[in-house]
Design a protein around this motif. Structure first.
Motif, PDB file in Angstrom:
ATOM      1  N   HIS A 546       0.861  -1.180   0.000  1.00 31.62           N
ATOM      2  CA  HIS A 546       0.000   0.000   0.000  1.00 31.62           C
ATOM      3  C   HIS A 546       0.906   1.242   0.000  1.00 31.62           C
ATOM      4  O   HIS A 546       1.756   1.393   0.880  1.00 31.62           O
ATOM      5  CB  HIS A 546      -0.920   0.002   1.234  1.00 31.62           C
ATOM      6  CG  HIS A 546      -2.005   1.018   1.170  1.00 31.62           C
ATOM      7  ND1 HIS A 546      -3.313   0.713   0.812  1.00 31.62           N
ATOM      8  CD2 HIS A 546      -1.985   2.347   1.404  1.00 31.62           C
ATOM      9  CE1 HIS A 546      -4.038   1.814   0.832  1.00 31.62           C
ATOM     10  NE2 HIS A 546      -3.251   2.818   1.199  1.00 31.62           N
ATOM     11  N   ILE A 547       0.730   2.159  -0.977  1.00 30.56           N
ATOM     12  CA  ILE A 547       1.600   3.333  -1.138  1.00 30.56           C
ATOM     13  C   ILE A 547       0.744   4.585  -1.047  1.00 30.56           C
ATOM     14  O   ILE A 547      -0.352   4.652  -1.630  1.00 30.56           O
ATOM     15  CB  ILE A 547       2.330   3.291  -2.498  1.00 30.56           C
ATOM     16  CG1 ILE A 547       3.156   2.004  -2.618  1.00 30.56           C
ATOM     17  CG2 ILE A 547       3.219   4.519  -2.671  1.00 30.56           C
ATOM     18  CD1 ILE A 547       3.745   1.785  -3.987  1.00 30.56           C
ATOM     19  N   GLN A 548       1.260   5.594  -0.342  1.00 29.83           N
ATOM     20  CA  GLN A 548       0.542   6.864  -0.198  1.00 29.83           C
ATOM     21  C   GLN A 548       1.559   8.003  -0.153  1.00 29.83           C
ATOM     22  O   GLN A 548       2.538   7.950   0.604  1.00 29.83           O
ATOM     23  CB  GLN A 548      -0.305   6.856   1.077  1.00 29.83           C
ATOM     24  CG  GLN A 548      -1.183   8.093   1.241  1.00 29.83           C
ATOM     25  CD  GLN A 548      -1.989   8.048   2.520  1.00 29.83           C
ATOM     26  OE1 GLN A 548      -1.547   7.519   3.522  1.00 29.83           O
ATOM     27  NE2 GLN A 548      -3.200   8.587   2.486  1.00 29.83           N
ATOM     28  N   ILE A 549       1.362   9.032  -0.970  1.00 25.09           N
ATOM     29  CA  ILE A 549       2.173  10.262  -0.953  1.00 25.09           C
ATOM     30  C   ILE A 549       1.199  11.428  -0.869  1.00 25.09           C
ATOM     31  O   ILE A 549       0.321  11.582  -1.721  1.00 25.09           O
ATOM     32  CB  ILE A 549       3.041  10.398  -2.216  1.00 25.09           C
ATOM     33  CG1 ILE A 549       3.964   9.189  -2.374  1.00 25.09           C
ATOM     34  CG2 ILE A 549       3.863  11.672  -2.160  1.00 25.09           C
ATOM     35  CD1 ILE A 549       4.802   9.215  -3.636  1.00 25.09           C
ATOM     36  N   LYS A 550       1.361  12.246   0.170  1.00 21.52           N
ATOM     37  CA  LYS A 550       0.422  13.350   0.345  1.00 21.52           C
ATOM     38  C   LYS A 550       1.125  14.548   0.959  1.00 21.52           C
ATOM     39  O   LYS A 550       2.217  14.444   1.535  1.00 21.52           O
ATOM     40  CB  LYS A 550      -0.745  12.910   1.230  1.00 21.52           C
ATOM     41  CG  LYS A 550      -0.349  12.523   2.646  1.00 21.52           C
ATOM     42  CD  LYS A 550      -1.565  12.090   3.455  1.00 21.52           C
ATOM     43  CE  LYS A 550      -1.148  11.719   4.883  1.00 21.52           C
ATOM     44  NZ  LYS A 550      -2.320  11.312   5.711  1.00 21.52           N
ATOM     45  N   HIS A 551       0.440  15.693   0.847  1.00 23.56           N
ATOM     46  CA  HIS A 551       0.929  16.954   1.416  1.00 23.56           C
ATOM     47  C   HIS A 551       0.073  17.254   2.633  1.00 23.56           C
ATOM     48  O   HIS A 551      -1.109  17.580   2.516  1.00 23.56           O
ATOM     49  CB  HIS A 551       0.829  18.063   0.369  1.00 23.56           C
ATOM     50  CG  HIS A 551       1.455  19.344   0.817  1.00 23.56           C
ATOM     51  ND1 HIS A 551       1.067  20.571   0.336  1.00 23.56           N
ATOM     52  CD2 HIS A 551       2.453  19.590   1.704  1.00 23.56           C
ATOM     53  CE1 HIS A 551       1.794  21.510   0.909  1.00 23.56           C
ATOM     54  NE2 HIS A 551       2.644  20.945   1.740  1.00 23.56           N
TER      55      HIS A 551
END
Length: 624
Positions: A546-551
């Motif tokens: 599971h991959i997540q990139i957020k600001h």
């Protein structure tokens, strides 16, 4: 009775052994008295102490004169371990009786005079009053006239036949009249020549390599200090070659006049450029005004010295003036320069340590040459070439100082570039928050007002600067948007490739890479992402990722990777102390990149899941 016979037999046997030993002892003594003593064969003989010296002040004596009375009785025996007649206009005759009994009659010998600065030298080998071998050469003659091609003066000794052999030398020099002469057997001579050639070759190789390295540094930085050092290195190498005779052999063998003049000219240019180098390298004019005035005075002395060397042919006068200027350098130039070095070292300068070490090594090498000249130290190939060794080491340490300056400059420029980028972002945000879109309207109002033209122009100057800075910042932000798009595309392609393998189930909730991030942070993010994903795929062996990139709201870029594999060794990321565990799985690279991006990485185990979280502080989003 049997016991008595056994004892008697033992006594007779011991008695016979004693008689045999006595017989051998007296036979050896008689042979020793009748036989001649075996001569001691010496591979090398120094001829300074037993040499007879005669001064020819008018330079008019011939060999027939010095071999007849009363001149033959005018020779004075030298009781010193060296021959040094200092600076003089006279010619000198040296007579030496070669100890033939100490030489092997079946081997070949050579006369070695290890001093290349003799203007004219004439060699006679005499059997009684008959000349058996004659040589005439020196620095006043072209190099090819030497009997043996060597920077020093080497001569073959005629075959020995147990007859007395006399060596007679006539020599004169416009420099110090030294005669470090010795007689060496052929095997020793060949080993000595081979060692000298190797040392000189190493010196030339080091000097050439350093010259190309400094030229490369100049092409990279375009700073004049590198040209000063390159020129100093060239003149230093040429001076060492000239003093050792290498330059006369390889560079100007057909120009004896320039060969004699080079010893006076090259030191002037060398000192000139080393002063320019030091003034630029340590900012002498700004930091040490007194030392700068001393350097300017030395410039004046160098100009006078160069003019004298070009307008006069009196080499003895030039040698005297050379000695005077050398004394001035030793008493004025070096103490003031040493004071500057010590002050720089106190301030934490590493470059000053390297340069101070370089000069200490060079002066030590020059001192070894002087001690060998006066026979305080026994002559050897290494000691005779200590100036080459010291010069090579000096160049190496000077170059280490330049490399240290290169490193410091590189770090300062990177820091300044990073500060400039951060400052542009800060100004852009402040201008956008403060002015918004009112700059053009404000400019229009000023232009339509009834104020004088000069006042309007003065008011418009800072506004135009701000406007141009905003345009420049917007252009830079657009370029960063392009960079973020490229890196985001690379991450998406990597995830798609994982999905196509059908070995993993890859889920992505959010992949949001802000467009205003500096390029170096984007590169660090990509490197950390790829490194961690590679570790997960290879070592954790999961089937769901599971991959997540957020600001996030607190102005941080957050990367979260969750997998259900076995996990990897990641304790050092959480503690930040156990970096010894970072030598495998590329974890050290992740830690390094995280530090470079001023972020924090954390890995933890929760139930049956492995969680990796990366947080990098970033600026707020700017809407252009």
């Amino acid at each position: 009775m049997f016991q008595t016979h056994k004892t008697t037999s033992r006594f007779m046997r011991n008695h016979n052994q004693c008689l045999m030993l006595l017989f051998l002892f007296f036979s050896f003594q008689i042979y020793s008295l009748n036989s001649e003593p075996t001569p001691v064969i010496t591979p090398v003989i120094f001829i300074a102490k037993d040499t007879w010296i005669l001064e020819d002040a008018q330079k008019k004596y011939a060999i027939s004169d010095v071999l007849s009375e009363p001149l033959l009785g005018a020779f004075v025996k030298n009781n010193k371990n060296y021959i040094n007649q200092n600076l003089t206009h006279s010619s000198w005759w040296f007579r030496y009786e070669i100890p033939v009994e100490k030489l092997d009659q079946t081997k070949k010998y050579f006369l070695m005079i290890d001093y290349p600065r003799i203007d004219e030298i004439e060699i006679y080998f005499l059997e009684g009053s008959q000349v058996k071998q004659h040589y005439l050469t020196g620095d006043r003659f072209p190099f090819y006239q030497r009997p043996i091609e060597n920077p020093d003066f080497h001569f073959g000794i005629p075959a020995l036949n147990k007859k007395p052999l006399t060596l007679l030398i006539r020599a004169n020099s416009t420099q110090a009249m030294l005669l470090p002469a010795r007689i060496a057997v052929e095997s020793f001579y060949e080993n000595d020549i081979r060692t000298v050639s190797i040392l000189q070759g190493i010196f030339l190789g080091i000097a050439t390599s350093i010259a190309f390295l400094v030229l490369f540094l100049f092409m990279q930085f375009k700073e004049i200090v590198y040209i000063y050092y390159l020129t100093y290195t060239i003149f230093l190498a040429m001076l060492i070659m000239s003093l050792s005779g290498m330059a006369y052999q390889y560079l100007w063998p057909d120009f004896p006049g320039w060969n004699n003049l080079s010893v006076f000219v090259l030191p002037s240019y060398m000192v000139w450029f080393i002063i320019l180098f030091l003034k630029e390298f340590f900012s002498i004019k700004k930091k040490y005004p007194l030392i700068n005035k001393v350097y300017n005075g030395i410039f004046a002395i160098i100009i006078v010295k160069i003019v004298i060397s070009l307008v006069t042919d009196n080499m003895v006068f030039q040698s005297t003036f050379q000695a005077i200027t050398g004394t001035i350098y030793m008493l004025i130039f070096f103490p003031f320069t040493l004071a500057a070095f010590i002050q720089e070292i106190r301030q934490g300068s590493k470059t000053a340590k390297y340069i101070l070490a370089a000069w200490c090594i060079f002066f030590l090498a020059a001192s070894l040459i002087v001690l060998q000249t006066f026979n305080i130290l026994e002559s050897s190939a290494i000691l005779r070439n200590s100036l080459h060794i010291g010069g090579a080491l000096e160049m190496i340490f000077f170059t280490m100082a330049l490399i240290q300056k290169f490193h410091d400059t590189f770090v300062e420029r990177n820091q300044a570039r990073e500060n400039l980028v951060n400052e542009k972002y800060r100004i852009a945000r402040e201008l956008h928050d403060s002015f918004g879109s009112t700059i053009n309207n404000f400019t229009l109002v000023l232009e339509q007002s009834r104020l004088p033209a000069e006042v309007i122009q003065n008011l418009l100057i800072p506004i135009k600067k701000i406007y141009l800075q905003i345009k420049d910042t917007i252009w830079m932000l657009n370029s960063q948007n392009q960079n973020s798009d490229v890196i985001g595309k690379e991450i998406l392609e990597y995830i798609e490739n994982l999905r196509q393998t059908k070995r993993f189930q890859v889920f992505t909730d959010t992949l949001e890479i802000p467009g205003f991030l500096p390029h170096y942070i984007l590169l660090q993010l990509r490197g950390i992402f790829l490194e961690w994903m590679t570790n997960v795929v290879r070592h954790s062996k999961p089937d769901i990722i599971h991959i997540q990139i957020k600001h996030s709201r607190n102005q941080r870029l957050v990367l979260v990777i969750v997998d259900n594999g076995t996990g990897i060794s990641y304790r050092f990321l959480d503690s930040g102390k156990n970096k010894s565990e970072a030598g495998h799985y590329g974890l050290h690279n992740i830690c390094f990149r995280t530090t470079a991006a001023k972020g924090r990485a954390r890995a933890l185990k929760w139930k049956d899941k492995n969680i990796f979280i990366l947080r990098i502080p970033v600026s707020g989003r700017i809407e252009p």
